[in-house]
Structure formats: C-alpha cells, structure tokens
Design an enzyme around this catalytic site. Structure first.
Site, PDB file in Angstrom:
ATOM      1  N   GLU A   1       2.353  -7.962  -5.522  1.00 59.26           N
ATOM      2  CA  GLU A   1       1.251  -7.720  -6.465  1.00 59.26           C
ATOM      3  C   GLU A   1       0.869  -8.951  -7.290  1.00 59.26           C
ATOM      4  OE1 GLU A   1       2.120  -4.201  -8.729  1.00 59.26           O
ATOM      5  OE2 GLU A   1       2.040  -2.939  -6.956  1.00 59.26           O
TER       6      GLU A   1
ATOM      7  N   GLU B   1       4.317   0.301  -0.977  1.00 58.47           N
ATOM      8  CA  GLU B   1       4.668   1.172  -2.110  1.00 58.47           C
ATOM      9  C   GLU B   1       3.631   2.271  -2.235  1.00 58.47           C
ATOM     10  OE1 GLU B   1       5.281  -0.672  -5.983  1.00 58.47           O
ATOM     11  OE2 GLU B   1       6.250  -2.394  -5.041  1.00 58.47           O
TER      12      GLU B   1
HETATM   13  C1  BGC Z   1       5.470  -2.405  -8.799  1.00 59.63           C
HETATM   14  C2  BGC Z   1       6.780  -1.720  -9.064  1.00 59.63           C
HETATM   15  C3  BGC Z   1       6.582  -0.624 -10.095  1.00 59.63           C
HETATM   16  C4  BGC Z   1       5.609   0.384  -9.527  1.00 59.63           C
HETATM   17  C5  BGC Z   1       5.345   1.597 -10.399  1.00 59.63           C
HETATM   18  C6  BGC Z   1       4.279  -1.483  -8.753  1.00 59.63           C
HETATM   19  O1  BGC Z   1       3.267  -2.061  -9.511  1.00 59.63           O
HETATM   20  O2  BGC Z   1       5.548  -3.208  -7.659  1.00 59.63           O
HETATM   21  O3  BGC Z   1       7.710  -2.663  -9.450  1.00 59.63           O
HETATM   22  O4  BGC Z   1       7.764  -0.026 -10.466  1.00 59.63           O
HETATM   23  O5  BGC Z   1       4.363  -0.246  -9.314  1.00 59.63           O
HETATM   24  O6  BGC Z   1       4.631   1.293 -11.544  1.00 59.63           O
END
Ligand code: BGC
Length: 439
Positions: free
Chosen positions: A167, A346
C-alpha cells in the site's frame, strides 16, 4: 425455483487457486523495537485504545504453531512481511541471526506445503532510516534497493512470490499527508514526494529481485509485484457531474497514477513532472489488490441534502468500514487492462460478530468469482488477517482474525469463519447451502 435459490448457486474457483491469509511483521511478531512505529508508540497518546504493539501475538516465537494451524485450516498459501528493521537494525549492518530466523519461517511454510508470499515493506521503517527523513529522503530509495538485494541474496532460493511494498500510496498519505502514521506530517507536498519515492523504489526493488536471482543462479523463477490498496470512489449522486468528476479525481490521485506509473514508466503530476523511467515501465509480474470498502465522494458535502443522500446510501458497517462488495468487483476489474495476474493480497473485516465475518467472506468471494468469470486472471485470495493483531493507530481493539487471539494467554482459537473458509478451500467452491446459511 424461487428467486433466492436462483441467486445462490454453487460457485467454483479455478484449479490451483491460492487460498490463504495475510499478516505483517509489526502487527503479529512482537517486540519490533527497531522501527519507527515502536518508537512512536512509546511516546504515548497516539494509539486510539491506548495499547502498544508490545509482544503482539508473539508470532516471532510461535510461528511453527501458527503454521500448523494454517495447515489444519487448509490454506495452501500465506502472505507475511519481513521486518527491515530486524535485518538492518543500524545503517549497513546486517543481522545474520534475524535473516536466519526468516529462513526458518519460510522453510516452516514450505515443510507444510504452504506457498510463501513475502512482503518486503509493510508500513515500518528502521529508526535510522526515519531519522534520515524516511520516505522524503531520495536516498531511501537506494537503501530500500540495497535491503531488497540482501533479502534476495540470503533467502531468494526459497521465495516464489514477492510483494515489494504494501500500500505505497496509503502509507505515504497516512504518514505525510493525513498524519495518522509516524512521523504524522500533514503536508500534501510531502505526500507527493513520498509517493514518488515509493513508486521509484518499487521499480528499483523489482529489478533488484530479478537481477539478484539471476546473479545468484537460483532456480526459483519468482514473481514480484506491488500491493495496492484499492478504495472504490463512488460519486454520491452518479447523475451529478461534479460528484462524478470529484470521484474520478480521487481515483486518479490514489489509485491510477501509481498503477499506470508502473505500466507506462511515467510519474504523473502532482507526484512527478511526467518523468519517464525505463526501469519502472512494466516492473511487475503480478498485481496485489487489497480491498476493504468504498468512499462516497462529492464536493457538495456542505449541502445537507447531499449528506442525507449519502447517509441513505450507506449499507451495513463494520467496526471500521462500510461493507460494499460491489466496489471490490469494480476495483478488481480496473486492473484487467494491465494484463497481469492478480492476487487479492488482503480483504477482510474488523468485527466481534463472527457471523458478520462469514457473510463478508462470502459476499466478497462472490465478487472475486464474478471477476474471474468476466475474464480477470485472478489467481488467489489471502484473507486479512490470519489472526487478530495490532491494527496500527487503532490498536488491539480491532478484531480482523480468522483466529481469535487471547492477548493475556496468547491462546489461538479459530473462529467459525475460519472453519467456513476451510470448507470453501477444501471444495474449492462455495456451495448453495453455504450461501443460504449465512446470507
Ligand atoms: C494494511 C493492514 C491493515 C489492514 C486493515 C491494510 O491497509 O495493509 O496492515 O491491518 O489494512 O486496516
């Protein structure tokens, strides 16, 4: 057949699909005392719920146990990050013991036939680097390249997938524009500078990975790429030109300039001046997409009617975000034009209500499946996160885990969502019954 039954059909995922979960070093390992987050946490008053990362989930010591659990839960891939500040605690000083630690971690995954996906930078910088100006300093790019080479030289015989930077746009904005990550500056010009440096660093790191693998004569043919958080910017009123234009601008400023930058090698304004870098152009073998939610956009938010419309459009919320799976499909499809394999690196939800987590997983996987059916070369899904962990400035109160952590005893307890996810992985599909049960 009723309408409902028609909607819920079995959906199958492609053969060889990667299934797993993701974590990051600072959020789960514990005692990352050499990075800027640790230093900032010690100042006190910065983390919403007054916690500090501390020993976190002690994953640093308990990784074997955690990987046993992953195996039991059927995952065939796992994304995690290497902590730069462990490997290079002082400028130019390599800690071979810590490198050896990560070799054991990767080997432990391999022993369980779990494919490792390694992130080189996930929000944290060594303190010495932060003291030199962090990502505002152009030399940071060279430091990152040197660190990349060291990791690949030392561990590259074992690593099939690299994520250079997690990110980059968000971390630049959070640290230098919005001021919610250290060093908490609020200067848009600094944000643009840091954003540019992250883009250049990605290009150099990508080249360094492939050059080093070649120089070392490793047989691994790694795939490397960026992990981009994709927020879906949704005009509050799609029939109003200003809203549509403002949403487009936000999309350009946070999503497009960076991805197009890698695709074309050009650093667009306001981050750059249109400079063209050969080594940046096409510097990816994969695209990692992180998706959580949408943001409703309008320049007319001082009009109460617009606010009212915005509120009326708001769907179910989590402890942190609105749930908006439709945006996931749109953002995934927006990467199709680059012609690279895509991995969901993610996607997840902060909630104490595990039924909600189950619903979130199903509705979002449905969008993943739709994107695949519509021709996107989407090869894997990594849920955020394997276990509850330190949610940056929001601390430990956010619960993202498939596995619940008791921070007193460090006990790990898979939630029902972990079992639902295991069943999906096992069948490589979501069944009609699963949809009916949770939606
Ligand atoms: C990040 C994580 C974070 C997740 C939830 C992402 O922006 O890579 O480190 O915990 O979002 O907010």
């Amino acid at each position: 057949m009723s309408q409902k039954e028609k909607t819920y059909q079995d959906i199958e995922f492609p053969k060889g699909f990667l299934w797993g979960a993701a974590t990051s070093a600072h959020q789960v390992e514990g005692n990352n005392t050499n990075n800027q987050w640790w230093a900032w946490e010690q100042e006190g008053g910065h983390i919403n719920d007054s916690t500090v990362s501390g020993r976190a989930c002690d994953h640093y010591h308990l990784y074997e146990k955690d990987f046993d659990l992953i195996k039991e839960l059927g995952h065939n891939a796992h994304r995690f990050s290497i902590e730069w500040s462990r490997i290079e605690p002082k400028e130019g000083l390599w800690n071979e013991r810590e490198i050896e630690h990560y070799r054991k971690v990767i080997q432990a995954l391999k022993n369980r036939e779990i494919i490792p996906m390694v992130t080189l930078h996930h929000f944290t910088d060594p303190i010495w680097l932060a003291e030199k100006g962090g990502w505002l300093n152009p030399k940071t790019v060279d430091h990152f390249e040197r660190y990349t080479r060291k990791v690949v030289e030392s561990l590259g015989d074992l690593i099939p997938f690299y994520n250079t930077i997690n990110e980059p746009v968000w971390v630049a904005y959070a640290s230098y524009g919005l001021g919610v990550h250290p060093p908490c500056h609020t200067d848009m010009n600094e944000y643009y500078t840091a954003g540019k440096h992250f883009l250049i660093a990605h290009g150099k790191s990508y080249r360094a990975i492939h050059e080093t693998v070649k120089d070392m004569g490793f047989k691994t043919k790694p795939q490397a790429g960026i992990v981009k958080q994709m927020m879906y910017y949704d005009p509050v009123d799609p029939n109003v030109k200003e809203d549509v234009e403002e949403a487009r601008k936000m999309d350009e400023l946070t999503n497009r300039w960076f991805l197009d930058g890698i695709h074309t090698g050009i650093i667009r304004e306001p981050f750059g001046k249109g400079e063209k870098l050969d080594y940046l152009k096409g510097a990816w073998d994969l695209i990692g997409v992180n998706y959580y939610t949408r943001s409703q956009i309008s320049p007319r938010l001082d009009d109460p009617k617009v606010l009212e419309l915005m509120m009326s459009r708001r769907g179910e919320t989590t402890d942190m975000y609105e749930v908006y799976p439709e945006g996931f499909y749109k953002e995934l499809m927006s990467t199709k034009k680059y012609g690279k394999p895509v991995y969901v690196t993610e996607n997840g939800i902060a909630t104490n209500d595990d039924k909600q987590r189950c619903r979130y997983i199903l509705t979002h996987l449905k969008e993943v499946h739709k994107a695949i059916s519509d021709g996107l070369d989407l090869k894997g899904f990594l849920y955020w996160s394997l276990m509850d962990n330190f949610e940056w400035s929001l601390g430990y109160s956010m619960r993202f885990g498939l596995v619940e952590i008791n921070y007193e005893t460090l006990e790990r307890k898979p939630r029902p969502s972990a079992h639902l996810y295991r069943d999906i992985i096992k069948g490589n599909k979501i069944t009609k019954q699963q949809f009916k049960e949770y939606l």
